[in-house]
Design a protein around this motif. Sequence first.
Motif, short mmCIF file in Angstrom:
data_model
loop_
_atom_site.label_atom_id
_atom_site.label_comp_id
_atom_site.label_asym_id
_atom_site.label_seq_id
_atom_site.Cartn_x
_atom_site.Cartn_y
_atom_site.Cartn_z
N CYS A 83 0.87 -1.17 0.00
CA CYS A 83 0.00 0.00 0.00
C CYS A 83 0.91 1.22 0.00
O CYS A 83 1.83 1.33 0.82
N GLN A 93 -3.81 7.56 -1.52
CA GLN A 93 -3.20 6.25 -1.38
C GLN A 93 -3.69 5.36 -2.50
O GLN A 93 -4.76 5.58 -3.08
N GLN A 116 -3.85 1.15 -3.72
CA GLN A 116 -3.77 -0.27 -3.35
C GLN A 116 -3.01 -1.03 -4.43
O GLN A 116 -2.84 -0.54 -5.55
N ASP A 117 -2.60 -2.25 -4.11
CA ASP A 117 -1.85 -3.03 -5.09
C ASP A 117 -2.69 -3.39 -6.31
O ASP A 117 -2.14 -3.65 -7.38
N PRO A 175 -1.82 -4.52 2.78
CA PRO A 175 -2.84 -3.80 2.00
C PRO A 175 -3.30 -2.52 2.68
O PRO A 175 -3.06 -2.30 3.87
N CYS A 176 -4.00 -1.70 1.92
CA CYS A 176 -4.55 -0.45 2.46
C CYS A 176 -5.88 -0.75 3.14
O CYS A 176 -6.93 -0.34 2.67
N ASP A 177 -5.84 -1.46 4.24
CA ASP A 177 -7.09 -1.83 4.93
C ASP A 177 -6.92 -1.67 6.43
O ASP A 177 -7.15 -2.60 7.20
N TRP A 213 -9.62 2.12 4.33
CA TRP A 213 -8.35 2.69 3.96
C TRP A 213 -7.53 3.09 5.19
O TRP A 213 -7.98 2.93 6.33
#
Length: 131
Positions: free
Chosen positions: A36, A53, A55-56, A104-106, A112
């Motif tokens: 991320c 941002q 994410q992949d 990840p962006c989580d 996010w």
Amino acid sequence: HVQLVESGGGSVQAGGSLRLSCAVSGRTIGTYSRYCKAWFRQAPGKEREMVAQIQDDGMKHYGGTAKGRFTVLRDNDDNTLTLEMNNLRPEDTAMYYCAARSFPCDCVSGLWCYSSSDFSYWGQGTQVTVS
């Protein structure tokens, strides 16, 4: 370990545009495409805030002030993260930082990431001044 280096900052008049770039290097670079990645900024006397941002899988998310004016891009071939900024305002004046996390962006209940503490890797920053 991942090293991030920003470039492209400078001074611009209100309404102008700038393009920031973030180059990455390091021995974990092979997996960097799955990280991320984000742009943050910090103005004097203020907290660091998330600007954008990605994410992949390519999904993007923007902070409130960036929506409609900024665009985050990535190039997995040369591991470059870019922030295109248009219609700049004096309140956009800040130090801009490139950041990454090897997840990840989580960060928030599957959503996010908004806190600088969520990111492990940081560049030194590049100054943007809008007058």
